[in-house]
Design a protein around this motif. Structure first.
Motif, PDB file in Angstrom:
ATOM      1  N   ALA A  68       0.828  -1.213   0.000  1.00 18.00           N
ATOM      2  CA  ALA A  68       0.000   0.000   0.000  1.00 18.00           C
ATOM      3  C   ALA A  68       0.862   1.262   0.000  1.00 18.00           C
ATOM      4  CB  ALA A  68      -0.931  -0.007   1.211  1.00 18.00           C
ATOM      5  N   ILE A  69       1.854   1.293   0.900  1.00 15.39           N
ATOM      6  CA  ILE A  69       2.731   2.468   0.973  1.00 15.39           C
ATOM      7  C   ILE A  69       3.530   2.621  -0.317  1.00 15.39           C
ATOM      8  CG2 ILE A  69       4.716   3.483   2.157  1.00 15.39           C
ATOM      9  CD1 ILE A  69       3.739   2.184   4.724  1.00 15.39           C
ATOM     10  N   GLY A  70       4.040   1.508  -0.828  1.00  9.91           N
ATOM     11  CA  GLY A  70       4.807   1.554  -2.072  1.00  9.91           C
ATOM     12  C   GLY A  70       3.985   2.066  -3.238  1.00  9.91           C
ATOM     13  N   ALA A  71       2.739   1.613  -3.330  1.00  9.87           N
ATOM     14  CA  ALA A  71       1.866   2.049  -4.424  1.00  9.87           C
ATOM     15  C   ALA A  71       1.579   3.550  -4.331  1.00  9.87           C
ATOM     16  CB  ALA A  71       0.561   1.256  -4.396  1.00  9.87           C
ATOM     17  N   ILE A  72       1.326   4.023  -3.111  1.00  5.59           N
ATOM     18  CA  ILE A  72       1.056   5.454  -2.920  1.00  5.59           C
ATOM     19  C   ILE A  72       2.277   6.287  -3.299  1.00  5.59           C
ATOM     20  CG2 ILE A  72       0.596   7.241  -1.188  1.00  5.59           C
ATOM     21  CD1 ILE A  72      -1.108   5.158   0.296  1.00  5.59           C
ATOM     22  N   LEU A  73       3.455   5.842  -2.865  1.00  2.00           N
ATOM     23  CA  LEU A  73       4.683   6.573  -3.200  1.00  2.00           C
ATOM     24  C   LEU A  73       4.954   6.544  -4.700  1.00  2.00           C
ATOM     25  CD1 LEU A  73       7.111   5.531  -0.306  1.00  2.00           C
ATOM     26  CD2 LEU A  73       5.891   7.688  -0.597  1.00  2.00           C
ATOM     27  N   LEU A  74       4.642   5.428  -5.334  1.00  2.00           N
ATOM     28  CA  LEU A  74       4.812   5.342  -6.788  1.00  2.00           C
ATOM     29  C   LEU A  74       3.946   6.376  -7.498  1.00  2.00           C
ATOM     30  CD1 LEU A  74       4.990   1.532  -7.718  1.00  2.00           C
ATOM     31  CD2 LEU A  74       6.687   3.280  -8.235  1.00  2.00           C
ATOM     32  N   VAL A  98      -3.164  15.069  -4.256  1.00  2.16           N
ATOM     33  CA  VAL A  98      -2.881  13.807  -3.566  1.00  2.16           C
ATOM     34  C   VAL A  98      -2.101  14.060  -2.278  1.00  2.16           C
ATOM     35  CG1 VAL A  98      -1.615  11.627  -3.699  1.00  2.16           C
ATOM     36  CG2 VAL A  98      -2.978  12.389  -5.644  1.00  2.16           C
ATOM     37  N   VAL A  99      -1.068  14.893  -2.364  1.00  5.33           N
ATOM     38  CA  VAL A  99      -0.262  15.197  -1.176  1.00  5.33           C
ATOM     39  C   VAL A  99      -1.105  15.928  -0.136  1.00  5.33           C
ATOM     40  CG1 VAL A  99       1.756  16.437  -0.301  1.00  5.33           C
ATOM     41  CG2 VAL A  99       1.891  15.250  -2.487  1.00  5.33           C
ATOM     42  N   LEU A 100      -1.977  16.822  -0.592  1.00  6.95           N
ATOM     43  CA  LEU A 100      -2.848  17.556   0.335  1.00  6.95           C
ATOM     44  C   LEU A 100      -3.804  16.607   1.056  1.00  6.95           C
ATOM     45  CD1 LEU A 100      -3.871  20.235   1.495  1.00  6.95           C
ATOM     46  CD2 LEU A 100      -5.425  20.400  -0.479  1.00  6.95           C
ATOM     47  N   ILE A 101      -4.367  15.669   0.318  1.00  4.94           N
ATOM     48  CA  ILE A 101      -5.282  14.691   0.930  1.00  4.94           C
ATOM     49  C   ILE A 101      -4.549  13.862   1.986  1.00  4.94           C
ATOM     50  CG2 ILE A 101      -6.614  12.586   0.484  1.00  4.94           C
ATOM     51  CD1 ILE A 101      -7.344  13.826  -2.251  1.00  4.94           C
ATOM     52  N   ALA A 105      -5.271  13.845   5.982  1.00  5.89           N
ATOM     53  CA  ALA A 105      -5.553  12.569   6.651  1.00  5.89           C
ATOM     54  C   ALA A 105      -4.605  12.354   7.831  1.00  5.89           C
ATOM     55  CB  ALA A 105      -5.432  11.423   5.652  1.00  5.89           C
ATOM     56  N   GLU A 106      -3.336  12.706   7.648  1.00  5.59           N
ATOM     57  CA  GLU A 106      -2.357  12.548   8.728  1.00  5.59           C
ATOM     58  C   GLU A 106      -2.688  13.468   9.904  1.00  5.59           C
ATOM     59  OE1 GLU A 106       1.517  11.340   5.961  1.00  5.59           O
ATOM     60  OE2 GLU A 106       1.255  13.382   6.696  1.00  5.59           O
ATOM     61  N   VAL A 107      -3.042  14.715   9.595  1.00  5.81           N
ATOM     62  CA  VAL A 107      -3.401  15.657  10.659  1.00  5.81           C
ATOM     63  C   VAL A 107      -4.647  15.173  11.400  1.00  5.81           C
ATOM     64  CG1 VAL A 107      -4.204  18.000  11.143  1.00  5.81           C
ATOM     65  CG2 VAL A 107      -2.335  17.640   9.531  1.00  5.81           C
ATOM     66  N   ALA A 108      -5.637  14.715  10.636  1.00  8.51           N
ATOM     67  CA  ALA A 108      -6.870  14.218  11.254  1.00  8.51           C
ATOM     68  C   ALA A 108      -6.588  13.014  12.144  1.00  8.51           C
ATOM     69  CB  ALA A 108      -7.881  13.849  10.168  1.00  8.51           C
ATOM     70  N   ALA A 109      -5.739  12.112  11.661  1.00 11.32           N
ATOM     71  CA  ALA A 109      -5.396  10.924  12.451  1.00 11.32           C
ATOM     72  C   ALA A 109      -4.670  11.316  13.734  1.00 11.32           C
ATOM     73  CB  ALA A 109      -4.529   9.986  11.616  1.00 11.32           C
ATOM     74  N   ALA A 110      -3.775  12.305  13.633  1.00  9.35           N
ATOM     75  CA  ALA A 110      -3.044  12.755  14.816  1.00  9.35           C
ATOM     76  C   ALA A 110      -3.988  13.381  15.838  1.00  9.35           C
ATOM     77  CB  ALA A 110      -1.967  13.758  14.408  1.00  9.35           C
ATOM     78  N   VAL A 111      -4.921  14.197  15.357  1.00  7.92           N
ATOM     79  CA  VAL A 111      -5.885  14.840  16.259  1.00  7.92           C
ATOM     80  C   VAL A 111      -6.759  13.796  16.945  1.00  7.92           C
ATOM     81  CG1 VAL A 111      -7.912  16.344  16.358  1.00  7.92           C
ATOM     82  CG2 VAL A 111      -5.919  17.019  15.001  1.00  7.92           C
ATOM     83  N   VAL A 112      -7.239  12.844  16.158  1.00 13.06           N
ATOM     84  CA  VAL A 112      -8.079  11.782  16.723  1.00 13.06           C
ATOM     85  C   VAL A 112      -7.301  10.977  17.757  1.00 13.06           C
ATOM     86  CG1 VAL A 112      -9.252   9.616  16.194  1.00 13.06           C
ATOM     87  CG2 VAL A 112      -9.604  11.596  14.730  1.00 13.06           C
ATOM     88  N   ALA A 113      -6.039  10.670  17.430  1.00 15.25           N
ATOM     89  CA  ALA A 113      -5.219   9.883  18.352  1.00 15.25           C
ATOM     90  C   ALA A 113      -4.984  10.623  19.666  1.00 15.25           C
ATOM     91  CB  ALA A 113      -3.882   9.547  17.698  1.00 15.25           C
ATOM     92  N   LEU A 114      -4.810  11.943  19.583  1.00 16.48           N
ATOM     93  CA  LEU A 114      -4.535  12.723  20.788  1.00 16.48           C
ATOM     94  C   LEU A 114      -5.794  12.996  21.609  1.00 16.48           C
ATOM     95  CD1 LEU A 114      -2.018  15.368  19.365  1.00 16.48           C
ATOM     96  CD2 LEU A 114      -1.490  13.484  20.915  1.00 16.48           C
ATOM     97  N   GLU A 226       5.997  17.389   3.024  1.00 18.19           N
ATOM     98  CA  GLU A 226       4.734  17.454   2.282  1.00 18.19           C
ATOM     99  C   GLU A 226       4.348  18.896   1.979  1.00 18.19           C
ATOM    100  OE1 GLU A 226       2.652  13.373   4.012  1.00 18.19           O
ATOM    101  OE2 GLU A 226       2.273  15.300   4.974  1.00 18.19           O
ATOM    102  N   ILE A 227       4.518  19.774   2.959  1.00 21.53           N
ATOM    103  CA  ILE A 227       4.200  21.193   2.747  1.00 21.53           C
ATOM    104  C   ILE A 227       5.125  21.784   1.683  1.00 21.53           C
ATOM    105  CG2 ILE A 227       4.220  23.475   3.821  1.00 21.53           C
ATOM    106  CD1 ILE A 227       3.357  22.099   6.433  1.00 21.53           C
ATOM    107  N   ALA A 228       6.412  21.434   1.766  1.00 23.98           N
ATOM    108  CA  ALA A 228       7.370  21.926   0.775  1.00 23.98           C
ATOM    109  C   ALA A 228       7.020  21.413  -0.622  1.00 23.98           C
ATOM    110  CB  ALA A 228       8.784  21.493   1.159  1.00 23.98           C
ATOM    111  N   ALA A 229       6.644  20.141  -0.701  1.00 16.36           N
ATOM    112  CA  ALA A 229       6.279  19.560  -2.001  1.00 16.36           C
ATOM    113  C   ALA A 229       5.056  20.259  -2.582  1.00 16.36           C
ATOM    114  CB  ALA A 229       6.009  18.067  -1.840  1.00 16.36           C
ATOM    115  N   MET A 230       4.071  20.534  -1.728  1.00 25.34           N
ATOM    116  CA  MET A 230       2.873  21.233  -2.210  1.00 25.34           C
ATOM    117  C   MET A 230       3.211  22.653  -2.658  1.00 25.34           C
ATOM    118  SD  MET A 230      -0.268  20.005   0.276  1.00 25.34           S
ATOM    119  CE  MET A 230       0.552  20.337   1.844  1.00 25.34           C
TER     120      MET A 230
END
Length: 243
Positions: A68-74, A98-101, A105-114, A226-230
């Motif tokens: 999954a990770i490999g496919a996303i990075l590809l 794609v990078v924004l999504i 998702a990462e920010v949302a996951a971090a907030v939910v986890a905290l 990710e921010i730099a890439a965007m």
């Protein structure tokens, strides 16, 4: 800046974008290849790199994660690299999206986890505890996964040994899994209470908190990339209108 300087800056950023995403593309291809290898021939992988886990099912799960990770990075690497090379606004915008999504998702996951750690524990207790009572000792694959987890993490059940009360395993063996008694047998309620082995959920949380600094640093680094890439992709996108 003069037009020549602007063009030189654009070219430099474009080349950096291509090289950066080429590295991402190659990394994704490597992870995808390793994931497929582990999925297809996990035994040879373990022979070469050592026993990562005694559970074949866990190896399969690792394979799916790598794929999954490999496919996303590809996909990300291709969109960024090819989009910058061909100066395609469509591909650059797709890369940005794609990078924004992923970032959201990462920010949302971090907030939910905290914020919802307590809620997660409640939900997991309601979902996992009945499964432990029903399947542990009865379902071989399920039992193997939990045995490996409890042994490696040094934990017992989701919350503690009482998760196995009135369970199939307890009714069959008249005791608790040996991991609940720090690998001592027989493991009865008296020994389990004295050992007070923590539940896996709390143990994993403690491990996460212990390594929170490292995890936070890695997460911050990934977010910065990710921010730099965007930002770079949007810069190239906007500059294409001026060419």
């Amino acid at each position: 800046l003069s037009p020549g300087a602007k063009m030189g800056c654009f070219t430099f950023i474009k080349v950096m974008m291509i090289l950066f995403n080429l590295a991402i593309f190659l990394s994704g291809g490597t992870l995808l290849g390793v994931g497929i290898w582990v999925k297809v021939d996990g035994e040879s992988f373990l022979k070469i790199f050592g026993t990562l886990s005694s559970s074949i099912l866990q190896v399969v799960n690792v394979a799916y994660l790598l794929i999954a990770i490999g496919a996303i990075l590809l996909v990300i690497g291709f969109l960024g690299c090819y989009g910058a090379q061909k100066e395609s606004k469509c591909l650059l915008m797709m890369f940005f999206s794609v990078v924004l999504i992923i970032f959201i998702a990462e920010v949302a996951a971090a907030v939910v986890a905290l914020v919802f750690t307590g809620l997660a524990e409640t939900l997991l207790t309601g979902l996992v505890t009945p499964l432990l009572k029903e399947k542990y000792g009865a379902d071989e694959a399920f039992t193997q996964i939990w045995n490996v987890t409890m042994t490696e993490v040094h934990c017992c059940g989701l919350n503690n040994y009482t998760d196995f009360n009135n369970s199939y395993f307890y009714d069959t063996h008249h005791g608790y899994p040996r991991q609940c008694c720090d690998m001592q047998e027989p493991c009865n309620s008296t020994v389990a209470a004295e050992m007070a082995v923590q539940g896996c959920f709390k143990q994993i949380l403690e491990e996460i908190r212990t390594n929170a600094g490292v995890a936070g640093g890695v997460a911050a680094g990934i977010a910065a990339l990710e921010i730099a890439a965007m930002a770079v992709s949007m810069y190239l996108y906007c500059r294409l209108d001026e060419k």
